[in-house]
Write a protein that holds these residues in place. Sequence first.
Motif, PDB file in Angstrom:
ATOM      1  N   LEU A 166       3.371 -16.598  34.568  1.00 10.32           N
ATOM      2  CA  LEU A 166       2.306 -16.981  35.498  1.00 10.32           C
ATOM      3  C   LEU A 166       2.573 -16.520  36.927  1.00 10.32           C
ATOM      4  O   LEU A 166       1.723 -16.717  37.803  1.00 10.32           O
ATOM      5  N   TYR A 167       3.711 -15.927  37.147  1.00  6.65           N
ATOM      6  CA  TYR A 167       4.065 -15.548  38.518  1.00  6.65           C
ATOM      7  C   TYR A 167       3.091 -14.506  39.064  1.00  6.65           C
ATOM      8  O   TYR A 167       2.777 -13.510  38.420  1.00  6.65           O
ATOM      9  N   ARG A 205      -1.466 -21.460  40.129  1.00  7.83           N
ATOM     10  CA  ARG A 205      -0.672 -20.237  40.335  1.00  7.83           C
ATOM     11  C   ARG A 205      -1.109 -19.470  41.579  1.00  7.83           C
ATOM     12  O   ARG A 205      -0.435 -18.511  41.980  1.00  7.83           O
ATOM     13  N   ASN A 206      -2.211 -19.889  42.201  1.00  7.28           N
ATOM     14  CA  ASN A 206      -2.652 -19.277  43.452  1.00  7.28           C
ATOM     15  C   ASN A 206      -2.191 -20.053  44.684  1.00  7.28           C
ATOM     16  O   ASN A 206      -2.521 -19.672  45.809  1.00  7.28           O
ATOM     17  N   ILE A 207      -1.433 -21.143  44.476  1.00  4.06           N
ATOM     18  CA  ILE A 207      -1.004 -22.011  45.579  1.00  4.06           C
ATOM     19  C   ILE A 207       0.493 -21.825  45.825  1.00  4.06           C
ATOM     20  O   ILE A 207       1.321 -22.057  44.935  1.00  4.06           O
ATOM     21  N   ASP A 208       0.861 -21.431  47.032  1.00  4.56           N
ATOM     22  CA  ASP A 208       2.271 -21.151  47.351  1.00  4.56           C
ATOM     23  C   ASP A 208       3.171 -22.345  47.061  1.00  4.56           C
ATOM     24  O   ASP A 208       4.286 -22.184  46.545  1.00  4.56           O
ATOM     25  N   ALA A 209       2.716 -23.549  47.394  1.00  2.00           N
ATOM     26  CA  ALA A 209       3.565 -24.733  47.243  1.00  2.00           C
ATOM     27  C   ALA A 209       3.936 -24.998  45.788  1.00  2.00           C
ATOM     28  O   ALA A 209       4.984 -25.600  45.512  1.00  2.00           O
ATOM     29  N   TRP A 210       3.113 -24.560  44.863  1.00  5.56           N
ATOM     30  CA  TRP A 210       3.423 -24.754  43.434  1.00  5.56           C
ATOM     31  C   TRP A 210       4.669 -23.967  43.054  1.00  5.56           C
ATOM     32  O   TRP A 210       5.518 -24.456  42.296  1.00  5.56           O
ATOM     33  N   TYR A 211       4.801 -22.771  43.591  1.00  5.48           N
ATOM     34  CA  TYR A 211       5.962 -21.937  43.277  1.00  5.48           C
ATOM     35  C   TYR A 211       7.248 -22.609  43.747  1.00  5.48           C
ATOM     36  O   TYR A 211       8.259 -22.633  43.034  1.00  5.48           O
ATOM     37  N   ALA A 212       7.215 -23.177  44.934  1.00  4.58           N
ATOM     38  CA  ALA A 212       8.404 -23.848  45.465  1.00  4.58           C
ATOM     39  C   ALA A 212       8.704 -25.125  44.686  1.00  4.58           C
ATOM     40  O   ALA A 212       9.871 -25.442  44.402  1.00  4.58           O
ATOM     41  N   VAL A 242      -4.818 -15.513  45.028  1.00  2.00           N
ATOM     42  CA  VAL A 242      -6.163 -15.536  45.618  1.00  2.00           C
ATOM     43  C   VAL A 242      -6.227 -16.632  46.666  1.00  2.00           C
ATOM     44  O   VAL A 242      -6.002 -17.808  46.380  1.00  2.00           O
ATOM     45  N   ARG A 243      -6.541 -16.243  47.896  1.00  2.00           N
ATOM     46  CA  ARG A 243      -6.645 -17.187  49.010  1.00  2.00           C
ATOM     47  C   ARG A 243      -8.034 -16.996  49.600  1.00  2.00           C
ATOM     48  O   ARG A 243      -8.296 -15.979  50.239  1.00  2.00           O
ATOM     49  N   ILE A 244      -8.875 -17.972  49.394  1.00  2.00           N
ATOM     50  CA  ILE A 244     -10.251 -17.828  49.858  1.00  2.00           C
ATOM     51  C   ILE A 244     -10.515 -18.724  51.053  1.00  2.00           C
ATOM     52  O   ILE A 244     -10.976 -18.275  52.109  1.00  2.00           O
ATOM     53  N   TRP A 245     -10.217 -19.996  50.925  1.00  2.00           N
ATOM     54  CA  TRP A 245     -10.448 -20.922  52.045  1.00  2.00           C
ATOM     55  C   TRP A 245      -9.136 -21.566  52.433  1.00  2.00           C
ATOM     56  O   TRP A 245      -8.371 -21.971  51.604  1.00  2.00           O
ATOM     57  N   VAL A 262      -9.692 -23.350  42.939  1.00  2.00           N
ATOM     58  CA  VAL A 262      -8.599 -22.838  43.761  1.00  2.00           C
ATOM     59  C   VAL A 262      -8.661 -23.411  45.178  1.00  2.00           C
ATOM     60  O   VAL A 262      -7.658 -23.890  45.717  1.00  2.00           O
ATOM     61  N   ALA A 263      -9.839 -23.359  45.780  1.00  2.00           N
ATOM     62  CA  ALA A 263      -9.975 -23.894  47.137  1.00  2.00           C
ATOM     63  C   ALA A 263      -9.834 -25.405  47.150  1.00  2.00           C
ATOM     64  O   ALA A 263      -9.296 -25.993  48.098  1.00  2.00           O
ATOM     65  N   GLY A 264     -10.323 -26.053  46.096  1.00  2.00           N
ATOM     66  CA  GLY A 264     -10.281 -27.518  46.040  1.00  2.00           C
ATOM     67  C   GLY A 264      -8.882 -28.061  45.958  1.00  2.00           C
ATOM     68  O   GLY A 264      -8.537 -29.038  46.635  1.00  2.00           O
ATOM     69  N   ILE A 265      -8.036 -27.432  45.146  1.00  2.00           N
ATOM     70  CA  ILE A 265      -6.665 -27.922  45.039  1.00  2.00           C
ATOM     71  C   ILE A 265      -5.901 -27.664  46.336  1.00  2.00           C
ATOM     72  O   ILE A 265      -5.073 -28.477  46.767  1.00  2.00           O
ATOM     73  N   ALA A 266      -6.211 -26.552  47.007  1.00  2.00           N
ATOM     74  CA  ALA A 266      -5.554 -26.270  48.289  1.00  2.00           C
ATOM     75  C   ALA A 266      -5.932 -27.321  49.330  1.00  2.00           C
ATOM     76  O   ALA A 266      -5.071 -27.818  50.070  1.00  2.00           O
ATOM     77  N   ALA A 267      -7.225 -27.681  49.385  1.00  2.00           N
ATOM     78  CA  ALA A 267      -7.666 -28.698  50.349  1.00  2.00           C
ATOM     79  C   ALA A 267      -7.098 -30.063  50.005  1.00  2.00           C
ATOM     80  O   ALA A 267      -6.707 -30.837  50.898  1.00  2.00           O
ATOM     81  N   ALA A 268      -7.046 -30.386  48.708  1.00  2.00           N
ATOM     82  CA  ALA A 268      -6.499 -31.681  48.302  1.00  2.00           C
ATOM     83  C   ALA A 268      -5.018 -31.775  48.654  1.00  2.00           C
ATOM     84  O   ALA A 268      -4.531 -32.833  49.085  1.00  2.00           O
ATOM     85  N   TYR A 269      -4.305 -30.671  48.500  1.00  2.00           N
ATOM     86  CA  TYR A 269      -2.884 -30.666  48.851  1.00  2.00           C
ATOM     87  C   TYR A 269      -2.709 -30.889  50.349  1.00  2.00           C
ATOM     88  O   TYR A 269      -1.866 -31.699  50.775  1.00  2.00           O
ATOM     89  N   ASP A 270      -3.505 -30.215  51.148  1.00  2.00           N
ATOM     90  CA  ASP A 270      -3.430 -30.425  52.595  1.00  2.00           C
ATOM     91  C   ASP A 270      -3.797 -31.859  52.957  1.00  2.00           C
ATOM     92  O   ASP A 270      -3.183 -32.468  53.844  1.00  2.00           O
ATOM     93  N   GLY A 271      -4.810 -32.393  52.270  1.00  2.00           N
ATOM     94  CA  GLY A 271      -5.209 -33.776  52.533  1.00  2.00           C
ATOM     95  C   GLY A 271      -4.092 -34.747  52.203  1.00  2.00           C
ATOM     96  O   GLY A 271      -3.866 -35.727  52.929  1.00  2.00           O
TER      97      GLY A 271
END
Length: 697
Positions: free
Chosen positions: A686-687, A669-676, A694-697, A601-610
Amino acid sequence: MKMSRKNCWMVHALACAVIGFPWHAAHAEDAAKQDAPRPQVHGVDVSSIDRTVKPGDDFFQYANGAWIKRVKIPSDRGAMDMSTALVELSDKRTADLIAEIAKNGTAAGEKSRKIADLFNSYMDEAGIERKGLTPLRPRLNAIAAIHNKSELARALGETLRADVDALNNTNFHTENLFGLWVAPSFNDSEHYTAYLMQGGLQLPDREYYLSDSAAMRDVRAKYHTHVATILRLAGFSDTDSRATRIIELEHAIAEKHISLAEDDDIHKANNTWTQADFAAKAPGLEWDEYFRGAGLNQQASFIVWQPTAFVAESALVSSTALETWKDWLAFHLIEAYTGGLPKAFIDENFAFYGKLLSGTPEQRPRWKRGVSVVNFYLGDAVGELYVKRYFPPEAKAQAEAMVANIVAAFRKRIDALTWMNPATKAEAQAKLDTLYVGVGYGESWHDYSGYEVKADDIFGNLWRGDLFEYHRQVARLGAPIDRKEWTMTPQTVNAVNLPLQNALSFPAAILQPPFFDPQAPAAVNYGSIGGTIGHEISHTFDSEGSAFDSKGRVRNWWTPEDLAHFQAANAKLVEQYDGYKPFPDLALNGKQTLAENIADVAGIAAAYDGYKASLAGQPGPVQDGLTDDQQFFLAYTQSWSEKVRDAALRQQVMTDTHSPGQYRGLAVRNIDAWYAAFDVKPGEKLYLAPGDRVRIW
């Protein structure tokens, strides 16, 4: 294991080579092209998308459904996934190097000669059949000659091997009575110390002995037949009764083993025992004799990972009949070295562990297993040749740039956390400041000069190989640590976080298509290999990695409020993954897989930001009618594509700290940008409401 990609469970040096577990296979190059799980495309594989499925109902099936329908699992595998073609390619390249070395003879030097001799000794089927049990007989005779519990303790100590690795390989137990791991100390991060871990089970995990499910009862009945068959092949009499006693002993051990879900708790594992403590705290086994047999009688102290298991297993040494322990030793010895024995042993071993436990119909050809043997015992010697030929400096530089970008993105995410105290943030940033990232290959190579390899002695090569590694590890006890040391070979399709060193490793073999493709859009690379890079960085701060500070010491660097928030988020993720149920009688264990799920979960969020940072404010390109965000999330979930036989999937759920790929792909499903990106709305399966993500980092 901090590995982000599934690999062969390290149950023993030869288990992967002999059995052919589902995550490790080699193929000839042409066959690899035919069996590749996806076509060679520079971007998202749109042909694998199943557009009859709504992304918000089952994103894994949407991303991979068409591929799942058309792919067939080869008969020598338990599964197909996105890494299969790369594993095959890596092994084919390794096999080519071995063949080239063998053709050139000994001119290339000692390392090359050992590579060729080890491979040739494994391939000498006629010689192995001719020798029969002769190589094993002295070891079996030594077991038969044990007369009392003192001699038993010495013999049990002689079985100790460096065959466990808790934090780098999530390997918490061994088939031997106990296992040794040499690593930086929890309490002195500058020096190597000795960790001891539970053992004694031949089946993959304690649940195989303890579960009352129909599937596990069937496994146990067939395990009895297997044990008796192996003993009969080895010339033992009264094999049914011996098998019964062996399994009863293993069952008693399993009852006291710590579960995988509990093994991840670093604080419970940090138990320093002196030599004298063992006799006082775990009576039953003659510990002086045990450590003398292990060559550790001068070691002042150990970290005992699972104290209750040590207490129980030591008591069983005292309370269980000597003859039962001798049968147990003999059976475990045969199982451990099946790869050096005649075909009848290998076939029986595969019939049980391969066909029954993993659901794999056909054993891999011997040459493929031979490659696995060489990679296990001489991996760095092969790796040194591998990177010279297959990993150009340009690829290394590109991958290093992506790693740096995602580390920077993670740094920004920490700074932006609203719930974290500045003091805790400073400690987290210090971990990133000192993080060592190895790309492609290590900065030094193992020295194999002390490993004797003979071209006509596979059993001896395996035995000496295990002892060589054990003695190499023991010799490091008390020595200063090497923070840049690798635990993987360059030809391994995987990645790893090393929390005691505060380091990451990304081997050369994973840094190529389909995971990393210089010709693919950036969104696809960041979603695929970027997700893996982010995953490994995130392990630095998962439920396990967060217990270590920037120097690799076990130290609580959290404020009470921050730790409470972190643990509450973890609990939500446990609950989320507990809800996934691949079988009617078997669900995922969210606690067992927590660390890996956090990293996903944290890894995909960081990769998206990267990825977004790499655009420097410019819009991302559309390809195949997909926006860049859609490409990113599809690439991530396609990177976890898999088709698995039921037996292999059941084994993974029960024995692995990673969730199966179909559920790892749902981390989106824990990443806001995926929903958009996919217009996922309330009411779809999956909503998750924003507050439930879950938002950890």
